[in-house]
Structure formats: structure tokens, C-alpha cells
Design a protein around this motif. Structure first.
Motif, PDB file in Angstrom:
ATOM      1  N   CYS A   1       0.866  -1.104  -0.026  1.00  0.00           N
ATOM      2  CA  CYS A   1      -0.032   0.057  -0.076  1.00  0.00           C
ATOM      3  C   CYS A   1       1.022   1.304  -0.644  1.00  0.00           C
ATOM      4  CB  CYS A   1      -0.619   0.226   0.974  1.00  0.00           C
ATOM      5  SG  CYS A   1      -2.631  -1.455   1.098  1.00  0.00           S
ATOM      6  N   ARG A   2       1.769   1.076   0.570  1.00  0.00           N
ATOM      7  CA  ARG A   2       3.125   2.452   0.790  1.00  0.00           C
ATOM      8  C   ARG A   2       3.607   2.283  -0.275  1.00  0.00           C
ATOM      9  NH1 ARG A   2       1.044   5.522   4.996  1.00  0.00           N
ATOM     10  NH2 ARG A   2       1.278   4.157   7.406  1.00  0.00           N
ATOM     11  N   ARG A   3       3.936   1.356  -0.552  1.00  0.00           N
ATOM     12  CA  ARG A   3       4.711   1.795  -2.543  1.00  0.00           C
ATOM     13  C   ARG A   3       3.117   2.309  -3.858  1.00  0.00           C
ATOM     14  NH1 ARG A   3       7.799  -4.110  -2.841  1.00  0.00           N
ATOM     15  NH2 ARG A   3       9.140  -3.284  -1.846  1.00  0.00           N
ATOM     16  N   ALA A   4       2.162   1.895  -3.688  1.00  0.00           N
ATOM     17  CA  ALA A   4       1.153   1.997  -4.586  1.00  0.00           C
ATOM     18  C   ALA A   4       0.301   3.282  -3.979  1.00  0.00           C
ATOM     19  CB  ALA A   4      -0.320   1.454  -4.143  1.00  0.00           C
ATOM     20  N   GLY A   5       1.071   4.365  -2.972  1.00  0.00           N
ATOM     21  CA  GLY A   5       0.496   5.933  -2.348  1.00  0.00           C
ATOM     22  C   GLY A   5      -0.471   6.186  -1.703  1.00  0.00           C
ATOM     23  N   ILE A   6      -1.059   4.581  -0.537  1.00  0.00           N
ATOM     24  CA  ILE A   6      -2.583   4.794  -0.177  1.00  0.00           C
ATOM     25  C   ILE A   6      -2.139   4.419   1.236  1.00  0.00           C
ATOM     26  CG2 ILE A   6      -3.846   2.644   0.394  1.00  0.00           C
ATOM     27  CD1 ILE A   6      -3.283   1.017  -2.619  1.00  0.00           C
ATOM     28  N   ASP A   7      -2.885   5.487   2.190  1.00  0.00           N
ATOM     29  CA  ASP A   7      -2.473   5.472   3.038  1.00  0.00           C
ATOM     30  C   ASP A   7      -2.905   4.744   3.956  1.00  0.00           C
ATOM     31  OD1 ASP A   7      -2.253   7.979   2.591  1.00  0.00           O
ATOM     32  OD2 ASP A   7      -4.481   9.258   2.859  1.00  0.00           O
ATOM     33  N   VAL A   8      -1.871   4.436   4.922  1.00  0.00           N
ATOM     34  CA  VAL A   8      -2.305   3.171   5.862  1.00  0.00           C
ATOM     35  C   VAL A   8      -2.224   3.487   7.487  1.00  0.00           C
ATOM     36  CG1 VAL A   8      -1.388   1.536   7.163  1.00  0.00           C
ATOM     37  CG2 VAL A   8      -1.042   1.559   4.764  1.00  0.00           C
ATOM     38  N   GLU A   9      -3.368   3.020   7.551  1.00  0.00           N
ATOM     39  CA  GLU A   9      -3.670   4.059   9.496  1.00  0.00           C
ATOM     40  C   GLU A   9      -3.731   3.045  10.303  1.00  0.00           C
ATOM     41  OE1 GLU A   9      -6.837   6.879  12.141  1.00  0.00           O
ATOM     42  OE2 GLU A   9      -7.112   7.025   9.701  1.00  0.00           O
ATOM     43  N   THR A  10      -3.042   2.621  11.233  1.00  0.00           N
ATOM     44  CA  THR A  10      -2.618   1.595  12.766  1.00  0.00           C
ATOM     45  C   THR A  10      -3.636   2.230  13.482  1.00  0.00           C
ATOM     46  OG1 THR A  10      -0.866   0.684  11.086  1.00  0.00           O
ATOM     47  CG2 THR A  10      -1.178  -0.598  13.460  1.00  0.00           C
ATOM     48  N   LEU A  11      -4.315   1.769  13.922  1.00  0.00           N
ATOM     49  CA  LEU A  11      -5.544   1.997  15.498  1.00  0.00           C
ATOM     50  C   LEU A  11      -4.274   0.989  16.526  1.00  0.00           C
ATOM     51  CD1 LEU A  11      -7.358   2.101  13.366  1.00  0.00           C
ATOM     52  CD2 LEU A  11      -8.996   1.345  14.880  1.00  0.00           C
ATOM     53  N   PRO A  12      -4.267   2.434  17.199  1.00  0.00           N
ATOM     54  CA  PRO A  12      -3.431   1.663  18.665  1.00  0.00           C
ATOM     55  C   PRO A  12      -4.219   0.494  19.442  1.00  0.00           C
ATOM     56  CG  PRO A  12      -3.883   3.599  19.191  1.00  0.00           C
ATOM     57  CD  PRO A  12      -4.763   3.791  17.379  1.00  0.00           C
ATOM     58  N   GLY A  13      -3.425  -0.864  19.961  1.00  0.00           N
ATOM     59  CA  GLY A  13      -4.203  -1.671  20.879  1.00  0.00           C
ATOM     60  C   GLY A  13      -3.464  -2.689  21.209  1.00  0.00           C
ATOM     61  N   PRO A  14      -4.062  -4.001  21.246  1.00  0.00           N
ATOM     62  CA  PRO A  14      -3.604  -4.735  22.395  1.00  0.00           C
ATOM     63  C   PRO A  14      -2.577  -5.406  21.513  1.00  0.00           C
ATOM     64  CG  PRO A  14      -6.121  -5.495  22.367  1.00  0.00           C
ATOM     65  CD  PRO A  14      -5.976  -4.408  21.145  1.00  0.00           C
ATOM     66  N   THR A  15      -1.209  -6.145  22.601  1.00  0.00           N
ATOM     67  CA  THR A  15      -0.362  -6.992  21.425  1.00  0.00           C
ATOM     68  C   THR A  15       0.449  -7.980  23.231  1.00  0.00           C
ATOM     69  OG1 THR A  15       2.083  -6.639  19.954  1.00  0.00           O
ATOM     70  CG2 THR A  15       1.505  -4.917  21.421  1.00  0.00           C
ATOM     71  N   ALA A  16       0.982  -8.945  22.594  1.00  0.00           N
ATOM     72  CA  ALA A  16       0.881  -9.488  23.907  1.00  0.00           C
ATOM     73  C   ALA A  16       2.414  -9.170  24.594  1.00  0.00           C
ATOM     74  CB  ALA A  16       0.895 -11.171  23.659  1.00  0.00           C
ATOM     75  N   PHE A  17       3.144  -8.597  23.295  1.00  0.00           N
ATOM     76  CA  PHE A  17       4.764  -8.502  24.241  1.00  0.00           C
ATOM     77  C   PHE A  17       4.437  -7.345  25.417  1.00  0.00           C
ATOM     78  CE2 PHE A  17       5.671  -5.684  20.384  1.00  0.00           C
ATOM     79  CZ  PHE A  17       6.267  -4.850  21.271  1.00  0.00           C
ATOM     80  N   VAL A  18       4.360  -6.325  24.541  1.00  0.00           N
ATOM     81  CA  VAL A  18       3.810  -4.987  25.411  1.00  0.00           C
ATOM     82  C   VAL A  18       3.653  -5.342  27.341  1.00  0.00           C
ATOM     83  CG1 VAL A  18       3.840  -3.047  26.096  1.00  0.00           C
ATOM     84  CG2 VAL A  18       4.023  -3.514  23.835  1.00  0.00           C
ATOM     85  N   PRO A  19       2.693  -6.116  27.574  1.00  0.00           N
ATOM     86  CA  PRO A  19       2.188  -6.416  29.089  1.00  0.00           C
ATOM     87  C   PRO A  19       3.102  -7.156  29.493  1.00  0.00           C
ATOM     88  CG  PRO A  19       0.934  -7.139  27.512  1.00  0.00           C
ATOM     89  CD  PRO A  19       1.281  -6.350  26.809  1.00  0.00           C
ATOM     90  N   ALA A  20       4.020  -8.201  28.620  1.00  0.00           N
ATOM     91  CA  ALA A  20       5.078  -9.331  29.546  1.00  0.00           C
ATOM     92  C   ALA A  20       5.873  -8.626  29.648  1.00  0.00           C
ATOM     93  CB  ALA A  20       5.066 -10.384  28.156  1.00  0.00           C
TER      94      ALA A  20
END
Length: 239
Positions: free
Chosen positions: A100-119
Motif C-alpha cells: 500500500c505504501r508503494r502504491a501511495g495508499i494511506d495506511v492507518e494503524t489503530l493503537p491496541g493490544p499486543t501480547a509482548f508489551v504487558p509481558a
């Protein structure tokens, strides 16, 4: 006008961790790309999300990325989810985001859960500088990767299967020494959430007797010289 790719984290265990913004984004998307439509279907029904689902996983992402980019270029907004946590973190997501980045398409990542941070935070080990390794190579390159991590002064983080946990802890102990401080977290945010802190030697003893279950995160202290104080003490503790 091109659409946007939304990368949407989903709960790693407790469904209450699903954010209102994530729910709204999934409801408003034209399509949801799911690692496993059966797993994600349960989540969608829980939050009354009726957006169509289609499979997007490590076995088909190379062949489907171009067609997804074409739909995004046509103006559709598409959301990407994995079975649990944030897509792209030891899950599919990187390849499509790059396309998507190569094609000039916007990418938006929402903040949220991932296992390694609380661990990491639960471990009590230094978290100002750390290395996230994900899953170690199963065979080729495994030993050299462990040796490289063992020499690093930063805390490092691994994902592991409960079936391989004791074997991996033993390999880490051989490379780092049995008294290297470490932590094992499992079933993060679920009913049987547990963190066990101690030395690698103590963790080997504990999980040899207590068969581990669930999703596993291993956190290991960095290679600190004797004249540098360790923040984490080699004292076995189970939470």
C-alpha cells in the motif's frame, strides 16, 4: 480517490479490550481481511459487526495483496485483523502495508493490544531499551540467533509454544547462563493469566513440573556485566 487500509488490533484474550474506535472502523469498512475468518467471525458476532470477511493469511498474502491494492485504489476502505493482537507483529500485515505504501495508499494503524508489551512490563526487567524477536527459527539459524541475543545488553522478548517452552528455556540457559533473570507470561488478559519471574534455571525447574498451557511470552534480561547492577533480582516469584 483511493481508499485507506486500516490495521485494527483485536483482543489477545479479554474481549473487553476491544476499543469503540476499532468496532466503528470495522463496521464502516467495505471489507475485513481476517487471518482466520472462523476466529474473527466469533469476534464480529460479539460486537454486531456485519462487514464481509475474507481470508488474508501467511499462505495467501503474496497472491492476494495486488487485488486488495486494486480495490483500495478504487476507493474502498479495507480493514485488516489477525486472530489476536496487532497485525504485523508475528502475524500477517507487513507485506500488505508495504504494498500500500508503494502504491501511495494511506495506511492507518489503530493503537491496541499486543501480547509482548504487558509481558515486558510485568517482567520487572528493564524496558527502556529492548529487542522483540518474536518466534525463533525452528531449526536453521536458531542456535546462532540465540547466541546473538544472549550477548545483547538489552532485554529481549520471544514468543513460544507451550510445547517447546522448556526446551527453549534450556537453550537460553545454555547460552546466557542459568542465573540470567527472566520471566514467562502466559494467557495474557485471560482468566488464567500468569507471570512467573526468576532465573532461567528456576523457570526450567518450574515448568518442568508445571506443564505450561496457552500463549507464551518469554522475557530475558540483557547481558549485564558484574559491575553493573541488575534491576531485576533472581528471586523466583509467581503471580
Amino acid at each position: 480517490m483511493a481508499g485507506k487500509l486500516y490495521i485494527v488490533p483485536t483482543p489477545v484474550g479479554n474481549l473487553a479490550d476491544m476499543t469503540p474506535r476499532a468496532i466503528e472502523t470495522l463496521r464502516n469498512a467495505s471489507l475485513i481481511l481476517a487471518e482466520d475468518t472462523r476466529t474473527s467471525g466469533i469476534l464480529m458476532r460479539q460486537f454486531d459487526i456485519t462487514t464481509p470477511l475474507t481470508s488474508h493469511h501467511k499462505y495467501n498474502e503474496h497472491s492476494t495483496a495486488d487485488s486488495i491494492v486494486t480495490r483500495l485504489m478504487g476507493g474502498e476502505n479495507i480493514a485488516l485483523v489477525s486472530d489476536a493482537g496487532t497485525p504485523g507483529i508475528s502475524d500477517p500485515g507487513f507485506l500488505l502495508s508495504r504494498q500500500c505504501r508503494r502504491a501511495g495508499i494511506d495506511v492507518e494503524t489503530l493503537p491496541g493490544p499486543t501480547a509482548f508489551v504487558p509481558a515486558l512490563v510485568n517482567s520487572g526487567l528493564p524496558c527502556d531499551r529492548f529487542v522483540f524477536e518474536g518466534f525463533l527459527p525452528p531449526k536453521k539459524g536458531r542456535t546462532s540467533r540465540i547466541e546473538t541475543l544472549a550477548a545483547d545488553q538489552r532485554t529481549f522478548i520471544l514468543y513460544e509454544s507451550p510445547l517447546r517452552l522448556v526446551k527453549t528455556l534450556q537453550q537460553l540457559s545454555d547460552a546466557c547462563s542459568p542465573d540470567r533473570p527472566a520471566s514467562v507470561s502466559r494467557e495474557i488478559s485471560k482468566i488464567h493469566n500468569e507471570t512467573v519471574n526468576g532465573s532461567l534455571g528456576e523457570l526450567i525447574e518450574h515448568f518442568t513440573v508445571n506443564t505450561p498451557r496457552g500463549e507464551i511470552v518469554i522475557v530475558v534480561g540483557g547481558n549485564v556485566s558484574d559491575d553493573q547492577p541488575r534491576i531485576h533480582q533472581n528471586k523466583f516469584k509467581q503471580q
